[in-house]
Design an enzyme around this catalytic site. Structure first.
Site, mmCIF file in Angstrom:
data_model
loop_
_atom_site.group_PDB
_atom_site.id
_atom_site.type_symbol
_atom_site.label_atom_id
_atom_site.label_comp_id
_atom_site.label_asym_id
_atom_site.label_seq_id
_atom_site.Cartn_x
_atom_site.Cartn_y
_atom_site.Cartn_z
ATOM 1 N N ASN A 177 37.026 43.539 56.478
ATOM 2 C CA ASN A 177 37.892 44.153 55.469
ATOM 3 C C ASN A 177 36.997 44.937 54.507
ATOM 4 O OD1 ASN A 177 39.737 44.836 53.530
ATOM 5 N ND2 ASN A 177 40.037 42.747 52.760
ATOM 6 N N LYS A 223 37.837 46.895 52.180
ATOM 7 C CA LYS A 223 38.464 47.076 50.858
ATOM 8 C C LYS A 223 38.304 48.531 50.393
ATOM 9 C CE LYS A 223 37.423 42.279 49.964
ATOM 10 N NZ LYS A 223 37.453 41.200 49.029
ATOM 11 N N HIS A 277 47.109 40.041 51.538
ATOM 12 C CA HIS A 277 45.781 39.737 50.983
ATOM 13 C C HIS A 277 45.940 39.343 49.508
ATOM 14 C CE1 HIS A 277 41.644 40.098 49.693
ATOM 15 N NE2 HIS A 277 41.294 40.058 50.970
ATOM 16 N N GLU A 288 44.315 40.023 46.998
ATOM 17 C CA GLU A 288 44.155 41.142 46.041
ATOM 18 C C GLU A 288 45.454 41.936 45.928
ATOM 19 O OE1 GLU A 288 40.621 42.812 47.799
ATOM 20 O OE2 GLU A 288 39.513 41.011 47.222
ATOM 21 N N GLU A 323 42.579 32.336 53.421
ATOM 22 C CA GLU A 323 41.527 32.783 52.519
ATOM 23 C C GLU A 323 41.714 32.135 51.148
ATOM 24 O OE1 GLU A 323 39.866 36.817 53.771
ATOM 25 O OE2 GLU A 323 41.691 37.256 52.679
ATOM 26 N N GLY A 364 34.742 36.809 47.826
ATOM 27 C CA GLY A 364 33.800 37.628 47.063
ATOM 28 C C GLY A 364 32.999 36.858 46.038
ATOM 29 N N SER A 380 33.816 34.671 51.723
ATOM 30 C CA SER A 380 32.342 34.638 51.723
ATOM 31 C C SER A 380 31.754 34.206 53.063
ATOM 32 C CB SER A 380 31.827 33.761 50.580
ATOM 33 O OG SER A 380 32.252 34.295 49.326
ATOM 34 N N GLY A 416 34.829 40.135 54.199
ATOM 35 C CA GLY A 416 34.772 41.221 53.224
ATOM 36 C C GLY A 416 33.360 41.759 53.102
HETATM 37 C C1 PEP Z 1 38.268 39.351 52.033
HETATM 38 O O1 PEP Z 1 38.299 40.336 51.328
HETATM 39 O O2 PEP Z 1 39.215 39.134 52.780
HETATM 40 C C2 PEP Z 1 37.104 38.466 51.966
HETATM 41 C C3 PEP Z 1 37.164 37.331 52.585
HETATM 42 O O3 PEP Z 1 36.034 38.896 51.220
HETATM 43 P P1 PEP Z 1 34.562 38.209 51.178
HETATM 44 O O4 PEP Z 1 34.139 37.961 52.603
HETATM 45 O O5 PEP Z 1 33.696 39.190 50.490
HETATM 46 O O6 PEP Z 1 34.701 36.924 50.435
#
Ligand code: PEP
Length: 263
Positions: free
Chosen positions: A13, A15, A106, A108, A178, A184, A222, A243
């Site tokens: 992803n 973003k 998601h 976000e 998630e 993040g 992460s 991400g």
């Molecule tokens: C995401 O944006 O779906 C995500 C899991 O981000 P990250 O891997 O940076 O935590």
């Protein structure tokens, strides 16, 4: 060693990243790595989710990869078809541009853009009707986890969509668990905690759909090469939504490799 018969998925992803030149460098890096260190397509589905503006360019770039790498939209309109909806991209328009996968739900989008169950259900309904595969994201906040509500919140998010998913459409859904506190932040759920939640999600899905046992449930939060092997070893973790680490071709390839090796 096989821990599951479900083919894993590893989806990057991106973003609201990266700039155009860097996106091309990233895609070329992924393609080169898949050529020099192949990951069999039947061992792991691989996809990347660029910004809307770059979807068709990235899809074209990926069409010459040595194996399928899906191009995934990060969002879709809650309005279907075409019409006077400034700024929107419908599921039909994604299909028309040969984009067959979309992220919905998601955290976000839920938090920053106030997408509630009603909005998400409209997106899911039209995406599935248009023939897209939906990667549906669920997850609890830190406050909800600390209050002992994590499972209830996540299972409710799964139940929320049941009203708009027809019996046969469940096979076109991939779940991404998630935990919001892990996105993040560098904090990852422990493999034990993630596996426990994934098992609960699978149990919940199995009460709703006959496809529950065969649906892929990805972990996100992460994920990086350093923790991918442990996560991949969990029987109900069938891949990762990645991400930050997906913006580096080597890291992304290592994560996909870790999940492919469980097959
Ligand atoms: C995401 O944006 O779906 C995500 C899991 O981000 P990250 O891997 O940076 O935590």
């Amino acid at each position: 060693m096989s821990v599951s018969t479900i083919t894993p998925w590893v989806i990057g992803n991106w973003k609201m990243n990266p700039l155009q030149a860097d996106a091309l460098t990233l895609v070329h890096g992924i393609k080169n790595l898949l050529e020099t260190a192949p990951i069999a397509a039947d061992k792991c589905h691989i996809g990347v989710a660029p910004i809307a503006l770059a979807l068709t360019q990235i899809r074209t770039e990926l069409s010459s990869a040595t194996r399928p790498v899906y191009t995934v939209a990060q969002d879709v309109s809650r309005i279907s078809g075409t019409g006077a909806y400034t700024g929107e991209v419908s599921a039909e328009l994604l299909q028309d541009s040969q984009i067959h996968y979309v992220l919905i739900g998601h955290s976000e989008r839920r938090e920053v853009f106030a997408e509630n169950a009603e909005v998400l259900n409209a997106k899911i309904k039209y995406a599935l009707t248009a023939g897209l595969t939906v990667i549906y994201c669920v997850g609890e906040s830190l406050e909800q986890r600390e209050a002992g509500q994590a499972e209830a919140v996540v299972l409710q998010q799964i139940c929320d969509i049941a009203a708009v998913v027809d019996a046969e459409q469940w096979k076109n859904i991939v779940i991404a668990y998630e935990p919001i506190w892990a996105i993040g932040t560098g904090k990852t759920a422990s493999p034990e905690d993630a596996q426990a939640m994934h098992a609960q999600i699978r149990q919940g899905l199995s009460q709703i759909t006959g496809y529950g046992a065969t649906m892929a449930i990805l972990y996100g939060g992460s994920v990086k090469p350093e923790n991918a092997v442990e996560l991949a070893a969990c029987p109900d973790i069938n891949g990762a939504l990645v991400g930050g680490a997906s913006l580096n071709a080597e890291s992304f390839h290592k994560i996909a490799h870790a999940f492919a090796n469980t097959q």
